[in-house]
Scaffold this motif. Sequence first.
Motif, PDB file in Angstrom:
ATOM      1  N   ASP A 136       2.171  11.781  -1.203  1.00 50.91           N
ATOM      2  CA  ASP A 136       3.159  12.505  -2.004  1.00 50.91           C
ATOM      3  C   ASP A 136       2.455  13.065  -3.231  1.00 50.91           C
ATOM      4  OD1 ASP A 136       5.349  11.812  -0.361  1.00 50.91           O
ATOM      5  OD2 ASP A 136       5.564   9.885  -1.374  1.00 50.91           O
ATOM      6  N   VAL A 137       2.535  14.368  -3.402  1.00 48.35           N
ATOM      7  CA  VAL A 137       1.906  14.995  -4.563  1.00 48.35           C
ATOM      8  C   VAL A 137       3.012  15.567  -5.449  1.00 48.35           C
ATOM      9  CG1 VAL A 137       0.261  16.734  -5.348  1.00 48.35           C
ATOM     10  CG2 VAL A 137      -0.094  15.578  -3.153  1.00 48.35           C
ATOM     11  N   PHE A 138       3.115  15.026  -6.663  1.00 52.91           N
ATOM     12  CA  PHE A 138       4.184  15.430  -7.574  1.00 52.91           C
ATOM     13  C   PHE A 138       3.697  16.506  -8.529  1.00 52.91           C
ATOM     14  CE2 PHE A 138       5.151  11.207  -6.132  1.00 52.91           C
ATOM     15  CZ  PHE A 138       6.525  11.238  -5.910  1.00 52.91           C
ATOM     16  N   ASN A 139       4.522  17.537  -8.662  1.00 54.72           N
ATOM     17  CA  ASN A 139       4.212  18.612  -9.587  1.00 54.72           C
ATOM     18  C   ASN A 139       5.493  18.950 -10.328  1.00 54.72           C
ATOM     19  OD1 ASN A 139       2.961  20.742 -10.819  1.00 54.72           O
ATOM     20  ND2 ASN A 139       1.826  21.285  -8.921  1.00 54.72           N
ATOM     21  N   HIS A 140       5.615  18.520 -11.576  1.00 50.12           N
ATOM     22  CA  HIS A 140       6.878  18.590 -12.324  1.00 50.12           C
ATOM     23  C   HIS A 140       7.958  17.887 -11.514  1.00 50.12           C
ATOM     24  CE1 HIS A 140       4.866  21.092 -15.204  1.00 50.12           C
ATOM     25  NE2 HIS A 140       4.488  21.904 -14.234  1.00 50.12           N
ATOM     26  N   THR A 146       5.515  17.416  -2.875  1.00 48.67           N
ATOM     27  CA  THR A 146       5.106  17.904  -1.552  1.00 48.67           C
ATOM     28  C   THR A 146       4.422  16.741  -0.845  1.00 48.67           C
ATOM     29  OG1 THR A 146       4.682  20.020  -2.587  1.00 48.67           O
ATOM     30  CG2 THR A 146       3.880  19.742  -0.332  1.00 48.67           C
ATOM     31  N   THR A 147       4.765  16.540   0.419  1.00 48.87           N
ATOM     32  CA  THR A 147       4.177  15.424   1.164  1.00 48.87           C
ATOM     33  C   THR A 147       3.247  15.960   2.252  1.00 48.87           C
ATOM     34  OG1 THR A 147       6.180  14.156   0.736  1.00 48.87           O
ATOM     35  CG2 THR A 147       4.716  13.314   2.447  1.00 48.87           C
ATOM     36  N   TYR A 148       2.064  15.368   2.315  1.00 47.28           N
ATOM     37  CA  TYR A 148       1.096  15.732   3.364  1.00 47.28           C
ATOM     38  C   TYR A 148       0.873  14.498   4.235  1.00 47.28           C
ATOM     39  CZ  TYR A 148       0.178  19.474  -0.001  1.00 47.28           C
ATOM     40  OH  TYR A 148       0.318  20.514  -0.878  1.00 47.28           O
ATOM     41  N   PHE A 149       0.567  14.728   5.521  1.00 49.15           N
ATOM     42  CA  PHE A 149       0.387  13.588   6.430  1.00 49.15           C
ATOM     43  C   PHE A 149      -1.028  13.555   7.000  1.00 49.15           C
ATOM     44  CE2 PHE A 149       4.874  14.605   6.343  1.00 49.15           C
ATOM     45  CZ  PHE A 149       5.402  13.363   6.014  1.00 49.15           C
TER      46      PHE A 149
END
Length: 300
Positions: A250-254, A258-261
């Motif tokens: 999980d990449v948080f930006n504000h 967005t989640t990458y697998f």
Amino acid sequence: MIKKVYREGGAYSSDMVIDEVSVSVKRLTKNYGKITAVNDISFDVLRGEIFGFLGPNGAGKTTTIRIITTATKADSGEVYLNSFDILKNPLEAKNSMGVVSQYINLDMELTCKENLIVHGMLHNMKKRKILERIDYLLDYIEIKDKENVQVEKISGGMQRKLMIARALMHEPEILFLDEPTVGLDAHSKRKIWDLMVKINSENKTIFLTTHYIEEAQQLCNRVAIINSGNLIEVDTPENMIDKIGIIALDVFNHDDCTTYFFDSREKALESASKMDGKIIIREANLEDVFLDKTGRRVKK
Ligand SMILES: Nc1ncnc2c1ncn2[C@@H]1O[C@H](COP(=O)(O)OP(=O)(O)O)[C@@H](O)[C@H]1O
Ligand SMILES: [Mg+2]
């Protein structure tokens, strides 16, 4: 097909093999006016498995269970229970299924025992058999001491268990449960899970609907994902997760996430090292599968 088996201490692990078909649903459709509650869905439930129907509110879970258990009719499509067409052989179908509906539908003014007696009589069971089953089942669900207590005076968790006992009175082969743990505290929920696993370990097939990811993932051998009346996928939770990637990043930006697998923790870590922002690495779950297939979350 591998079956999950309960072990003392609360873990579920895999052994036993299952293959025969218990319930076969073919091209089922049901509309309510302009709403298509169930849209041309087909799937098989295998004998001895815990099969889960996972989807958000309004997905069509209750409608499907009501059609299979003959509480309502489909507009088109067929349902076979032990190879019997439920519409042509409704009695055989009814006797081989136990149903626990989404809402508590016990007679609140009657005692626990009386509720079970009424059910036994409706199923034309002999009086001796009814009393025998009540003794056994109240003990089985651990509320023997509430036998003569009015249902309105027992807890919500106990009422759920009593509904399960009632559904088991006539010794059905398959048990249908519509959102069996909604509204229960964590402890009661766990008790119901244990009870479902215990029932299943005695060779009963279980069909349950849920909008709880954890419930589907922990308890079910196979899960059908349903959304807006459409069947998205049917597989074991493990396979579904394998297909999208077992590790989520999980990449948080504000306020955005967005989640990458990835198929390994190493690959996820390697990618994470090149990214900015707050990052969480975790195991992927069925919520991710649902999001991946539908673009929405099971729970809002
Ligand atoms: N008796 C009914 N009359 C009209 N619409 C209904 C009825 N039952 C269900 N629906 C609609 O069909 C859809 C599926 O509902 P339901 O099967 O209850 O979903 P779920 O159990 O997954 O929450 C929803 O849009 C719901 O509003
Ligand atoms: Mg429902």
